[in-house]
Design an enzyme around this catalytic site. Sequence first.
Site, PDB file in Angstrom:
ATOM      1  N   THR A 215       1.052  -1.060   0.083  1.00 59.66           N
ATOM      2  CA  THR A 215       0.036   0.046   0.034  1.00 59.66           C
ATOM      3  C   THR A 215       0.671   1.233  -0.091  1.00 59.66           C
ATOM      4  O   THR A 215       0.709   2.264   0.797  1.00 59.66           O
ATOM      5  CB  THR A 215      -0.807  -0.040   1.212  1.00 59.66           C
ATOM      6  OG1 THR A 215       0.041   0.008   2.373  1.00 59.66           O
ATOM      7  CG2 THR A 215      -1.848  -1.211   1.184  1.00 59.66           C
TER       8      THR A 215
ATOM      9  N   LEU B 180      -0.691   4.719   0.726  1.00 56.94           N
ATOM     10  CA  LEU B 180      -2.107   4.763   1.294  1.00 56.94           C
ATOM     11  C   LEU B 180      -2.014   4.124   2.719  1.00 56.94           C
ATOM     12  O   LEU B 180      -1.098   3.160   2.640  1.00 56.94           O
ATOM     13  CB  LEU B 180      -2.831   3.965   0.196  1.00 56.94           C
ATOM     14  CG  LEU B 180      -3.095   4.637  -1.259  1.00 56.94           C
ATOM     15  CD1 LEU B 180      -3.732   3.600  -1.985  1.00 56.94           C
ATOM     16  CD2 LEU B 180      -3.965   5.898  -1.038  1.00 56.94           C
TER      17      LEU B 180
ATOM     18  N   HIS C 256       9.432   2.084  18.068  1.00 58.23           N
ATOM     19  CA  HIS C 256       8.624   0.814  17.799  1.00 58.23           C
ATOM     20  C   HIS C 256       8.572  -0.309  18.994  1.00 58.23           C
ATOM     21  O   HIS C 256       9.359  -0.219  19.968  1.00 58.23           O
ATOM     22  CB  HIS C 256       9.119  -0.009  16.470  1.00 58.23           C
ATOM     23  CG  HIS C 256      10.685  -0.550  16.815  1.00 58.23           C
ATOM     24  ND1 HIS C 256      10.717  -1.984  17.104  1.00 58.23           N
ATOM     25  CD2 HIS C 256      11.882  -0.002  16.464  1.00 58.23           C
ATOM     26  CE1 HIS C 256      11.946  -2.195  16.865  1.00 58.23           C
ATOM     27  NE2 HIS C 256      12.743  -0.969  16.697  1.00 58.23           N
TER      28      HIS C 256
ATOM     29  N   ASP D 208      16.713  -3.922  21.140  1.00 55.01           N
ATOM     30  CA  ASP D 208      16.056  -3.625  20.258  1.00 55.01           C
ATOM     31  C   ASP D 208      14.574  -3.842  20.206  1.00 55.01           C
ATOM     32  O   ASP D 208      14.557  -5.171  19.896  1.00 55.01           O
ATOM     33  CB  ASP D 208      16.689  -3.852  18.947  1.00 55.01           C
ATOM     34  CG  ASP D 208      16.204  -3.229  17.676  1.00 55.01           C
ATOM     35  OD1 ASP D 208      15.063  -2.529  17.592  1.00 55.01           O
ATOM     36  OD2 ASP D 208      16.699  -3.820  16.546  1.00 55.01           O
TER      37      ASP D 208
ATOM     38  N   GLU E  84       7.822  -2.281  12.944  1.00 58.82           N
ATOM     39  CA  GLU E  84       9.212  -1.601  12.490  1.00 58.82           C
ATOM     40  C   GLU E  84      10.165  -2.534  11.660  1.00 58.82           C
ATOM     41  O   GLU E  84      10.550  -2.133  10.689  1.00 58.82           O
ATOM     42  CB  GLU E  84       9.612  -0.870  13.373  1.00 58.82           C
ATOM     43  CG  GLU E  84      10.799  -0.053  13.189  1.00 58.82           C
ATOM     44  CD  GLU E  84      12.359  -0.466  13.162  1.00 58.82           C
ATOM     45  OE1 GLU E  84      13.263   0.279  12.941  1.00 58.82           O
ATOM     46  OE2 GLU E  84      12.469  -1.669  13.373  1.00 58.82           O
TER      47      GLU E  84
ATOM     48  N   GLU F   5       2.688   3.669   7.760  1.00 54.62           N
ATOM     49  CA  GLU F   5       1.432   3.762   7.693  1.00 54.62           C
ATOM     50  C   GLU F   5       0.638   5.136   8.403  1.00 54.62           C
ATOM     51  O   GLU F   5      -0.019   5.831   7.716  1.00 54.62           O
ATOM     52  CB  GLU F   5       0.469   2.432   8.180  1.00 54.62           C
ATOM     53  CG  GLU F   5       1.180   1.397   7.292  1.00 54.62           C
ATOM     54  CD  GLU F   5       1.026   1.565   5.789  1.00 54.62           C
ATOM     55  OE1 GLU F   5      -0.061   1.963   5.302  1.00 54.62           O
ATOM     56  OE2 GLU F   5       2.158   1.109   5.006  1.00 54.62           O
TER      57      GLU F   5
ATOM     58  N   GLU G 168       1.095   7.884   6.421  1.00 56.22           N
ATOM     59  CA  GLU G 168       0.281   7.862   5.221  1.00 56.22           C
ATOM     60  C   GLU G 168      -1.198   8.284   5.546  1.00 56.22           C
ATOM     61  O   GLU G 168      -1.943   8.924   4.867  1.00 56.22           O
ATOM     62  CB  GLU G 168       0.289   6.648   4.473  1.00 56.22           C
ATOM     63  CG  GLU G 168       1.740   6.549   3.918  1.00 56.22           C
ATOM     64  CD  GLU G 168       1.853   4.914   3.427  1.00 56.22           C
ATOM     65  OE1 GLU G 168       2.773   4.866   2.492  1.00 56.22           O
ATOM     66  OE2 GLU G 168       1.357   4.100   3.813  1.00 56.22           O
TER      67      GLU G 168
ATOM     68  N   HIS H  79      19.213  -8.252  16.776  1.00 57.94           N
ATOM     69  CA  HIS H  79      18.368  -9.048  15.982  1.00 57.94           C
ATOM     70  C   HIS H  79      18.669 -10.820  16.146  1.00 57.94           C
ATOM     71  O   HIS H  79      18.273 -11.306  15.062  1.00 57.94           O
ATOM     72  CB  HIS H  79      18.354  -8.589  14.342  1.00 57.94           C
ATOM     73  CG  HIS H  79      17.659  -7.351  14.246  1.00 57.94           C
ATOM     74  ND1 HIS H  79      17.497  -6.832  13.027  1.00 57.94           N
ATOM     75  CD2 HIS H  79      17.257  -6.485  14.921  1.00 57.94           C
ATOM     76  CE1 HIS H  79      16.835  -5.861  12.721  1.00 57.94           C
ATOM     77  NE2 HIS H  79      16.915  -5.407  14.080  1.00 57.94           N
TER      78      HIS H  79
END
EC number: 3.4.11.-
Lengths: 706, 706
Positions: free
Chosen positions: B224, B227, B334, B344, B382, B391, B394, B511
């Site tokens: 998207t 949008l 996030h 993280d 995130e 988003e 947007e 991570h």
Amino acid sequence: SDSQDLDLAILDSVMGQLDASRIRENLRELSKEPHVATSPRDEALVQLLLGRWKDTATGLDSAKTYEYRVLLSFPNAEQPNSVEVVGPNGTIFHSFQPFEKNLTGEQAGPNVLQPYAAYAPPGTPKGLLVYANQGSEEDFKELEDQGINLEGTIALTRYGGVGRGAKAINAAKHGVVGVLVYTDPGDINDGKSLPSETFPNSWRLPPSGVERGSYYEYFGDPLTPYLPAHPSSFRLDPHNTSGFPPIPTQPIGFEDAKDLLCNLTGTSAPASWQGALGCEYKLGPGFGPNGSFPAGSEVKVSVHNRLELRTSSNVLGIIQGAVEPDRYVIYGNHRDSWVHGAVDPSSGTAVLLEISRVLGTLLKKGTWRPRRSIIFASWGAEEFGLIGSTEFTEEFLSKLQERTVAYINVDISVFSNATLRAQGTPPVQSVIFSATKEISAPGSSGLSIYDNWIRYTNRTSPVYGLVPSLGTLGAGSDYAAFVHFLGITSMDLAYTYDRSKTSARIYPTYHTAFDTFDYVEKFLDPGFSSHQAVARTAGSVLLRLSDSLFLPLNVSDYSETLQSFLQTAQEVLGTLLEKQNISLGPLVTAVANFKTAAASLGEHILTLQKSSPDPLQVRMVNDQLMLLERAFLNPRAFPEERHYSHVLWAPNTASVATFPGLANACARAQKINSGSEAWAEVQRQLSIVVTALEGAAATLVPVADL
Amino acid sequence: SDSQDLDLAILDSVMGQLDASRIRENLRELSKEPHVATSPRDEALVQLLLGRWKDTATGLDSAKTYEYRVLLSFPNAEQPNSVEVVGPNGTIFHSFQPFEKNLTGEQAGPNVLQPYAAYAPPGTPKGLLVYANQGSEEDFKELEDQGINLEGTIALTRYGGVGRGAKAINAAKHGVVGVLVYTDPGDINDGKSLPSETFPNSWRLPPSGVERGSYYEYFGDPLTPYLPAHPSSFRLDPHNTSGFPPIPTQPIGFEDAKDLLCNLTGTSAPASWQGALGCEYKLGPGFGPNGSFPAGSEVKVSVHNRLELRTSSNVLGIIQGAVEPDRYVIYGNHRDSWVHGAVDPSSGTAVLLEISRVLGTLLKKGTWRPRRSIIFASWGAEEFGLIGSTEFTEEFLSKLQERTVAYINVDISVFSNATLRAQGTPPVQSVIFSATKEISAPGSSGLSIYDNWIRYTNRTSPVYGLVPSLGTLGAGSDYAAFVHFLGITSMDLAYTYDRSKTSARIYPTYHTAFDTFDYVEKFLDPGFSSHQAVARTAGSVLLRLSDSLFLPLNVSDYSETLQSFLQTAQEVLGTLLEKQNISLGPLVTAVANFKTAAASLGEHILTLQKSSPDPLQVRMVNDQLMLLERAFLNPRAFPEERHYSHVLWAPNTASVATFPGLANACARAQKINSGSEAWAEVQRQLSIVVTALEGAAATLVPVADL
Ligand SMILES: [Ca+2]
Ligand SMILES: [Ca+2]
Ligand SMILES: [Zn+2]
Ligand SMILES: [Zn+2]
Ligand SMILES: [Zn+2]
Ligand SMILES: [Zn+2]
């Protein structure tokens, strides 16, 4: 003080001072000589405007010019464009008149540009003539359906229906090599065409009159899209520039068109293609054996237009706001004409100068300074494609988007003297209504401008009942870049026709050498009372926008438009979309959310107005009102449509009066051979408008609500 | 009152109340379980945040969630991804460990996602192995220059150099069919690799540790773009979506990488390609005859990742401003992690919750309400590509662009405990400096955070002399959409390394399943004093932005950046551009104009501060400061670079530290075979930046100046 509000006594005094005879004098001066963009007279008028706005007794706080180096298109004075009939043996059988007839002594001289199609490419195509009605896509399809081979032909078209440039674009797709355009007396003169029935004997177009105009498809300087046309700016290669007519094109008068059209052979044109030239219009190709020209004669169109980089000036004058100098109400009109341009644009500039004189006088006397800043603008090179105003918006995009409350455009101020005509985005309705209810209409009716207006153009609003109809803004004058590119609330004001008395598509001498001061004085507005009415309307709107503590923009009036777009989408497109599993549900919700948010903001403002709001509370709601229109912009919505980012007012080329992106995408998807991508685009456009409406609603809810 | 200003006593009190042990408790709770985006634990943390922010004694004015339906990518628990060596006879000779070793009891269980490359497509390619260094374009070119046929090979690459997704994109261009990625101990562990030298015995990455990550090239929900990803929104077809890795890709630990890399045959890799696995790295293709695998063995990469539409939540909490509720200071991080995500992102969220607790408590006691609104945000998804924050931008584009003063991001709050690291656009420098000068650095140095910082990272400013270096913002965390897409002044704050003590490209367990509470407590920040220092820095910056009468954003600090970009352009590109007749003159003028305008605005503010300015005067200059960053946006500048519109901070892929559009266009134009269109693009980019700078300068001059 921070609570400075509209002063009705000052408004009254301004209304009283706006003087018809001064407007008349302005017009006489402005239209004294031809002043096509960048001509010496155009530059002289720049100085005239600067002088007025720098006058110590009647001027503004400051004024200056903004210059752009822009691509214009001119005929070649040494080698005029021509239209000839060439006999089968190659000899020139007939040459048409290259200039308009000098009927009043003002239609000749070195400064009167030959009629031409600006930006039409040079070339000398020759071919059999066909008649192509208005030159629309459907018109050429009709000719092909009639079995006419268009390859290598010259198409004679009449003004109307599609835009100027579109005629040549459509024609070229079918192999046509040259285009002629004329104005049919049926479209402009209510059928009348005799010299005795036309100017200087009436307001009607004389037989030799030719509408000039820009045939460029977009707006703004053609070589610098999205960048201001400074001398050092990046420029497209003119040979790679899109939007110019692809084939030589030349406009002609109806006297000449008659010679061509009434000698055509072939099938009769459809009834709706017939005009008032006094013969049956046939389709061609070529001339018949019993006419004025030998059978087999061809028409040769010689176009010698040249592209030239020229320096065009905007003139801006400002009255600095006393309280919120960073809020701008901009009032503009173009300065450049095709010839004398008494109506277009000088009738507008004459009004603008009278308003700036009255306000400047109050200012210099120390009587008044507006709450917000007022910017007066005289745009250059509008006739070539709204160039001066567009370059200005490209140069000052951020500043203008952040700070402009509204843009008021008055181009042709008087088309005729029957009624006001106003176009704009919905929030301007309220301020125009308020203003016009307080001003007398010209003439002896005793009605207000509002009450007179409602007699001519009205609609039944679900909220207000019977009200005058506000029109929508296309891209016909300098408001275009403000509304479509910057998302600024805009309007265009004029006095116009009684449509029961004339069906003329525009005032008959539009863009001709007959649009002169005498034409206005004798036929359009003797006494200049309609000019005065427009000056009062525009002046009152300007003062209300610049001086009211609360901005007089009713954003709730957008709800009606959205509801109507939605209803049309449901009625006309609903079944179609359902078949594709595309739901209008999110759009229904978005419109409802907008409506609720706008209504509550309205309530909130009413409550504030009853209290004694602190200056920041007022500023906050005014920011919401000012910026609403920006929320409808999406620069990624229509990437092919240069400068069009407003998702509600972008060109709607479909026949369904709804959200333009949706309407256009549906029209494309319904064509045969359209694939799933076309339906995906319908979905995308639907999401774009839903996102815009929900985003707009989010700006209207209380400012610290999550 | 309208003149409410920063209260230093309240600021002091907030600084005093920000409590290390509460941050520790927050972190323990937040990192207790794996909470990858949209997992049940992620949703449980949504409730935790809502609970905190709705607490009647310590909460905010209101809080709520915003849900988006977004495309994520997960490994298949039933069919884990695998990497195998397949002997020449087709039998599987060796299978590598599909999971990290369960060293602390936290690396196993149903919620610990297998290491994978999110958005890498499923597939089971097999081929001879090559070593491709960091997988850059140049690296693959080097392999081809060495005469290695890459067609059908599997490329082993190490993290670093280029982005994750770029490795597979570059590889596929050369015919590579699968990619492996590992972290070299030389890049992450200062060369150390033994179990005894690594976690849980030190902060270093254990041999089985694998960096997960998103391999999607852009940011935001992939289906998207532009949008908001509401359930009904238009979605791209995932098969037609650009930005995903084109070939199966899998990350592995360095223990496994060593088995592969140290058995390769072929030419020795260049010196700069060598790492710390304890063998000489060769290029391949394939394994040598004397190694662990039969010569001719191939590597088979089996990827079974699945794309899934999932619902991800943002949580937002607001403190409504007392005076200017329509001005937002947004502070976000996030919430989603790859596994436990103690560092993280939970180290950032632990700090965020402590700040919101302290401010919430003051608010609920009635002691304080900020001048402007403060919005706290916990973004979802995130790790998959800044999806939740993008988003959100947007969805609320207009509202956020109109009203956001600044965006503060604290993602990983503590990489290590040596010094502050701050990145941001230039106007944030002043407020970060003011804040850090008043806060003690952790440890016993007795220095302020500022004085400690300047010892680690500094530069000589032509204006201020020696100052700490503010870094620039890439797109590494949730500030990306704010700065690049919306043009909002943004910053990212953290505590970080002493670079003289480690060259680790990031904290080693980044991570991986080893990024746990114990890891933080034992190795990164025992005592949580660095966390507290970040909380105080971010808290002070937040209060200063939300409470100061005049916004503490020094827009003049942009002048230094522009001057430096200009100087580099002149020095590095000047001659080249001259040869093409492209002048930097307009850019020189634009930078000078900006500098002058910014300096006079600074003077004007100083004058106002000495007077007793009325509320609207303050609002007007604050609007100028707030909106400056917006003037650098041009949504048409880089149409290929999704979401990047900021003409100063868009990705600069060239090696010249100047205006990115200019740098990139020059780099492209200098390539062989580039034509005149490439040089036209250089011109266009130059005009774009000149227009942006001149437009920005125009917003800084006195507001009613023409
Ligand atoms: Ca331009
Ligand atoms: Ca999206
Ligand atoms: Zn006009
Ligand atoms: Zn015109
Ligand atoms: Zn993070
Ligand atoms: Zn991360």
